[in-house]
Design a protein around this motif. Structure first.
Motif, mmCIF file in Angstrom:
data_model
loop_
_atom_site.group_PDB
_atom_site.id
_atom_site.type_symbol
_atom_site.label_atom_id
_atom_site.label_comp_id
_atom_site.label_asym_id
_atom_site.label_seq_id
_atom_site.Cartn_x
_atom_site.Cartn_y
_atom_site.Cartn_z
ATOM 1 N N GLY A 64 0.815 -1.211 0.000
ATOM 2 C CA GLY A 64 0.000 0.000 0.000
ATOM 3 C C GLY A 64 0.850 1.262 0.000
ATOM 4 O O GLY A 64 1.855 1.343 0.703
ATOM 5 N N GLY A 66 -0.445 4.214 0.839
ATOM 6 C CA GLY A 66 -1.140 5.211 1.649
ATOM 7 C C GLY A 66 -0.436 5.546 2.945
ATOM 8 O O GLY A 66 -0.624 6.614 3.524
ATOM 9 N N GLY A 67 0.407 4.646 3.426
ATOM 10 C CA GLY A 67 1.090 4.930 4.681
ATOM 11 C C GLY A 67 1.674 3.700 5.338
ATOM 12 O O GLY A 67 2.857 3.638 5.633
ATOM 13 N N PHE A 70 1.048 -2.029 3.725
ATOM 14 C CA PHE A 70 0.552 -3.403 3.876
ATOM 15 C C PHE A 70 0.414 -4.054 2.497
ATOM 16 O O PHE A 70 -0.036 -3.403 1.554
ATOM 17 C CB PHE A 70 -0.798 -3.375 4.595
ATOM 18 C CG PHE A 70 -1.204 -4.715 5.126
ATOM 19 C CD1 PHE A 70 -0.680 -5.181 6.317
ATOM 20 C CD2 PHE A 70 -2.086 -5.526 4.410
ATOM 21 C CE1 PHE A 70 -1.029 -6.433 6.794
ATOM 22 C CE2 PHE A 70 -2.445 -6.770 4.888
ATOM 23 C CZ PHE A 70 -1.913 -7.227 6.083
ATOM 24 N N ASP A 93 -7.857 10.997 0.279
ATOM 25 C CA ASP A 93 -8.034 12.094 1.237
ATOM 26 C C ASP A 93 -6.762 12.934 1.366
ATOM 27 O O ASP A 93 -6.825 14.103 1.740
ATOM 28 C CB ASP A 93 -8.453 11.561 2.608
ATOM 29 C CG ASP A 93 -8.995 12.667 3.491
ATOM 30 O OD1 ASP A 93 -9.816 13.450 2.991
ATOM 31 O OD2 ASP A 93 -8.586 12.781 4.659
ATOM 32 N N GLY A 95 -4.077 14.068 3.212
ATOM 33 C CA GLY A 95 -3.920 15.220 4.091
ATOM 34 C C GLY A 95 -2.574 15.238 4.774
ATOM 35 O O GLY A 95 -2.231 16.208 5.452
ATOM 36 N N TYR A 179 -8.240 15.925 8.405
ATOM 37 C CA TYR A 179 -7.124 15.017 8.097
ATOM 38 C C TYR A 179 -7.408 13.599 8.575
ATOM 39 O O TYR A 179 -7.072 12.624 7.893
ATOM 40 C CB TYR A 179 -5.866 15.562 8.765
ATOM 41 C CG TYR A 179 -4.720 14.581 8.910
ATOM 42 C CD1 TYR A 179 -3.997 14.163 7.797
ATOM 43 C CD2 TYR A 179 -4.351 14.092 10.161
ATOM 44 C CE1 TYR A 179 -2.939 13.281 7.933
ATOM 45 C CE2 TYR A 179 -3.292 13.213 10.303
ATOM 46 C CZ TYR A 179 -2.597 12.797 9.186
ATOM 47 O OH TYR A 179 -1.552 11.922 9.331
ATOM 48 N N GLY A 182 -8.534 10.471 6.554
ATOM 49 C CA GLY A 182 -7.672 9.610 5.749
ATOM 50 C C GLY A 182 -7.422 8.279 6.424
ATOM 51 O O GLY A 182 -7.093 7.291 5.772
ATOM 52 N N GLU A 183 -7.554 8.237 7.727
ATOM 53 C CA GLU A 183 -7.421 6.966 8.469
ATOM 54 C C GLU A 183 -8.622 6.112 8.074
ATOM 55 O O GLU A 183 -9.762 6.585 8.089
ATOM 56 C CB GLU A 183 -7.401 7.252 9.977
ATOM 57 C CG GLU A 183 -6.949 6.086 10.836
ATOM 58 C CD GLU A 183 -8.010 5.038 11.065
ATOM 59 O OE1 GLU A 183 -7.657 3.883 11.278
ATOM 60 O OE2 GLU A 183 -9.217 5.367 11.031
ATOM 61 N N THR A 222 -1.858 3.239 -4.944
ATOM 62 C CA THR A 222 -1.885 1.773 -4.970
ATOM 63 C C THR A 222 -2.774 1.302 -6.114
ATOM 64 O O THR A 222 -2.381 0.462 -6.927
ATOM 65 C CB THR A 222 -2.456 1.224 -3.641
ATOM 66 O OG1 THR A 222 -1.818 1.870 -2.539
ATOM 67 C CG2 THR A 222 -2.286 -0.264 -3.534
HETATM 68 C C1 LIG Z 1 -4.134 9.697 10.702
HETATM 69 C C2 LIG Z 1 -4.050 8.909 9.435
HETATM 70 C C3 LIG Z 1 -4.237 9.545 8.209
HETATM 71 C C4 LIG Z 1 -4.181 8.823 7.021
HETATM 72 N N1 LIG Z 1 -4.364 9.488 5.845
HETATM 73 C C5 LIG Z 1 -4.339 8.776 4.683
HETATM 74 C C6 LIG Z 1 -4.580 9.424 3.445
HETATM 75 O O1 LIG Z 1 -4.799 10.639 3.387
HETATM 76 N N2 LIG Z 1 -4.552 8.695 2.311
HETATM 77 C C7 LIG Z 1 -4.315 7.336 2.338
HETATM 78 O O2 LIG Z 1 -4.328 6.697 1.291
HETATM 79 N N3 LIG Z 1 -4.084 6.698 3.490
HETATM 80 C C8 LIG Z 1 -4.091 7.378 4.666
HETATM 81 N N4 LIG Z 1 -3.884 6.717 5.847
HETATM 82 C C9 LIG Z 1 -3.677 5.250 5.802
HETATM 83 C C10 LIG Z 1 -5.010 4.527 5.726
HETATM 84 O O3 LIG Z 1 -5.494 4.305 7.037
HETATM 85 C C11 LIG Z 1 -4.906 3.185 5.032
HETATM 86 O O4 LIG Z 1 -3.902 2.450 5.624
HETATM 87 C C12 LIG Z 1 -4.627 3.254 3.554
HETATM 88 O O5 LIG Z 1 -5.522 4.102 2.897
HETATM 89 C C13 LIG Z 1 -4.723 1.879 2.959
HETATM 90 O O6 LIG Z 1 -4.392 1.902 1.595
HETATM 91 P P1 LIG Z 1 -3.100 1.182 1.060
HETATM 92 O O7 LIG Z 1 -3.052 -0.185 1.674
HETATM 93 O O8 LIG Z 1 -3.301 1.135 -0.404
HETATM 94 O O9 LIG Z 1 -1.949 2.026 1.474
HETATM 95 C C14 LIG Z 1 -3.921 7.429 7.043
HETATM 96 C C15 LIG Z 1 -3.711 6.801 8.269
HETATM 97 C C16 LIG Z 1 -3.775 7.528 9.447
HETATM 98 C C17 LIG Z 1 -3.549 6.803 10.732
#
Ligand SMILES: Cc1cc2nc3c(=O)[nH]c(=O)nc-3n(C[C@H](O)[C@H](O)[C@H](O)COP(=O)(O)O)c2cc1C
Ligand code: SF4
Ligand code: FES
Lengths: 452, 162
Positions: A64, A66-67, A70, A93, A95, A179, A182-183, A222
């Protein structure tokens, strides 16, 4: 650390190929089709749906963007078989401070995202997908809505897509300036019309997500990578990159670099390559040394301009295990030696204090407390014990914060993220902070500032 | 009735797009704000009827989100980023300059915002959610003035405000 000592390392473009090739019309259906959009989806529709996830995506090693990093195929595999409906949500999202890749992908290549969503939805058997798009992205919203409309008109969305019998609708849901949405579980709350407050897991979204139905949430980048994995085959994709960080990633480079911007590079090049290579960051505009940089977005702990840190490869597991930092959302903020790290830590703390959803006491109260103490230090009002105070507050939010992997006392990882700056000051700039606390000009009563 | 006939038709379409009506609260609040320039109590009551919840639930949701303005906020919402990239490249100076310059101007609402995902061209701001990048204080003020004179217009996704 002059430019001369670095090997030039350029971009490797897959996900950003179309928008570089067709700068004037990459976002239109005509421009996208002329550069091969939806060919991968057509190909996918001829393949066994499940095999796309279980074989191609699994073999690609895609993680992933996004952060959390995984593995995507593993996430999909958690969906309980034979439970319908199931939902797919694209997380747009974006942020995380200093991350600006998803906005680019939505604004300049929305069809690639639609195609990626379509491939993922086909593979997991989902017929209703959502894009959660950051509310501030007005242009992105307009272009994505148009792209969805055009994809419908050309038979890439809707009923019986390309005669395959597969149906899919995509709805775009705009956020509104939080923000935390996005979680992934806060995002689901927001999508259900609630305040964006994270849910306690388990159950994980794959089991009980949107409307308590099985749900996959994936980042925009992703999903935008999937068409390329289908086209080139998972095994071929896995040849790119390094170790378990396969493929390419878009890094958002900002701050004190000559050429800030989004660069898609093969994982495994070093931070030095990214920051100093003439084709990428190009070094600091002032020619001054890099004092520190924040890899992985504001939530990550920091690294410094030391050789050890600059020469570290962009490898998610390596940087996590070696330095306790993450590549996170793929953002790298660079600061030269004119920057006061306490000021940066304060501004980050202010961000987290503002964005804390308030559900857990350690995060809600602790983030605000950290912000106030960092404010007084960075504005010349520091007290001698302040660094220890900060560290003790941080340790209450995120016990063991100096030794990765640390734990958390909160529902979601925003709490620990709010401590990253403090932990970094503690690790690398301790003397500087102590010195600032000692010599602060105490012209106004400290309490006036603290309760400002 | 707050939604005009066109927007009411659009609102019904939006509600139908979701498996559960309550999901439509955010998009309907955006729509109402586009129409009226801010999110009025009447609009929240109408949204409540459309999605079949109480007005308090709509307020409960909307009050969480900073983009929803629950008091009138002028024609131009100027959002200046001061987060950590803009911080070192001049964002706070732009904010200060615009706050001073438009302090007594009811048409212009200057606000400090978090990272706008435009850090590659920092410092950055939005005017009615249109991006403006590579700014300095004078340039930022000139851009706001261009909106005021009609030289620039926003697409109005979240502001029929333009
Ligand atoms: C506080 C916080 C903000 C997050 N903001 C985003 C975001 O803006 N965009 C995003 O894709 N994932 C964000 N994440 C991660 C998501 O929770 C999630 O893991 C992700 O979208 C999964 O997609 P992926 O497996 O393709 O990375 C954030 C996580 C946290 C804890
Ligand atoms: S850690 Fe902070 S943002 Fe996350 S759920 Fe708790 S209070 Fe909310
Ligand atoms: S820090 Fe200002 S736009 Fe990202």
């Amino acid at each position: 650390m002059s430019d001369a000592t670095t090997t030039p390392v350029g971009e490797t473009r897959f996900v950003t190929a179309r928008l570089r090739e067709r700068p004037d019309d990459s976002w239109t259906i005509e421009g996208a089709l002329a550069s091969g959009a939806y060919n991968a989806f057509r190909q996918a529709l001829t393949m066994d749906a499940e095999s796309i996830g279980k074989e191609q995506v699994a073999a690609s090693g895609l993680r992933g963007r996004g952060g959390a990093g995984f593995p995507t195929a593993t996430k999909w595999s958690f969906l309980p078989p034979d439970l319908a409906p199931r939902y797919l949500v694209a997380n747009g999202d974006e942020g995380e401070p200093s991350t600006f890749k998803d906005r680019m992908l939505v604004e300049r290549d929305p069809h690639q995202l639609v195609e990626g969503i379509a491939i993922a939805a086909y593979s997991i058997g989902c017929h209703q997908a959502f894009v959660y798009l950051r509310g501030e992205f007005a242009l992105g919203y307009e272009r994505l809505m148009q792209a969805i409309k055009d994809a419908h008109a050309r038979g890439f969305l809707g009923q019986n897509i390309q005669g395959s019998g597969f149906d899919l609708e995509i709805a775009v849901h705009r956020g509104a300036g939080a923000y935390i949405c996005g979680e992934e579980t806060a995002l689901l709350e927001s999508l259900e019309g609630e305040r964006g407050m994270p849910r306690i897991r388990p159950p994980f979204p794959a089991i009980a997500g949107l409307y308590a139905k099985p749900t996959v949430i994936n980042n925009v980048e992703t999903l935008s990578t999937l068409p390329h994995i289908v086209t080139m085959g998972g095994a071929k994709y896995a040849e790119l990159g390094v170790n378990k960080s396969t493929g390419t990633r878009i890094f958002s480079l900002s701050g004190h670099v000559k050429r800030p911007g989004n660069y898609e590079v093969e994982l495994g090049i070093t931070f030095r390559d990214l920051i100093f290579s003439p084709e990428l960051g190009g070094g600091t505009p002032s020619g001054r040394p890099v004092k520190f940089f924040i890899p992985g977005g504001a939530s990550s702990q920091w690294l410094t301009g030391s050789d050890e840190h600059l020469d570290a490869p962009l490898d998610m597991d390596f940087v996590q295990q070696t330095f306790g930092v993450m590549l996170g959302s793929g953002a790298v903020m660079v600061y030269d030696d004119t920057v006061n790290p306490v000021l940066v830590a304060w501004r980050l703390a202010k961000f987290f204090a503002h964005e804390s959803c308030g559900k857990c006491t350690p995060c809600r109260e602790g983030a605000g407390w950290i912000e106030k103490v960092l404010y007084r230090i960075s504005h010349g009002q520091g007290r001698p014990g302040d660094l220890d105070l900060l560290f003790s507050v941080g340790n209450s939010i995120s016990p063991g914060v100096l030794n990765a992997p640390f734990t958390q006392t909160t529902i979601c990882p925003l709490g620990p993220s709010a401590v990253s700056g403090v932990a970094s000051l503690h690790k690398y700039f301790r003397d500087e902070v102590v010195e600032m606390c000692r010599r602060g000009p105490r012209t106004i009563p400290v309490s006036a500032e603290v309760t400002r | 009735m707050t939604f005009n006939p066109t927007n009411l038709a659009r609102a019904l379409e939006i509600v139908a797009q979701y498996p559960r009506p309550k999901s439509a609260i955010l998009p309907l609040a955006h729509l109402a704000q586009d129409q009226d320039g801010w999110l009025t109590p009447e609009a929240m009551r109408e949204i409540a009827e459309l999605v079949d919840v109480t007005p308090a639930e709509v307020l409960g949701t909307c009050s969480f989100y900073t983009m929803f303005k629950r008091t009138p906020c002028g024609t131009y919402v100027v959002s200046v980023c001061t987060n950590v990239t803009c911080l070192v490249l001049g964002g706070p100076e732009i904010l200060e300059h615009l706050e001073d310059r438009y302090a007594d101007d009811p048409d212009v609402h200057v606000e400090e915002v978090e990272c706008l995902a435009a850090c590659g061209n920092a410092p950055s701001m939005q005017v009615n959610y249109e991006f403006h990048e590579h700014l300095n204080p004078d340039l930022a003020a000139a851009i706001v003035d261009d909106y005021k004179s009609g030289e620039l217009t926003a697409r109005g996704v979240s502001g029929g405000r333009q």
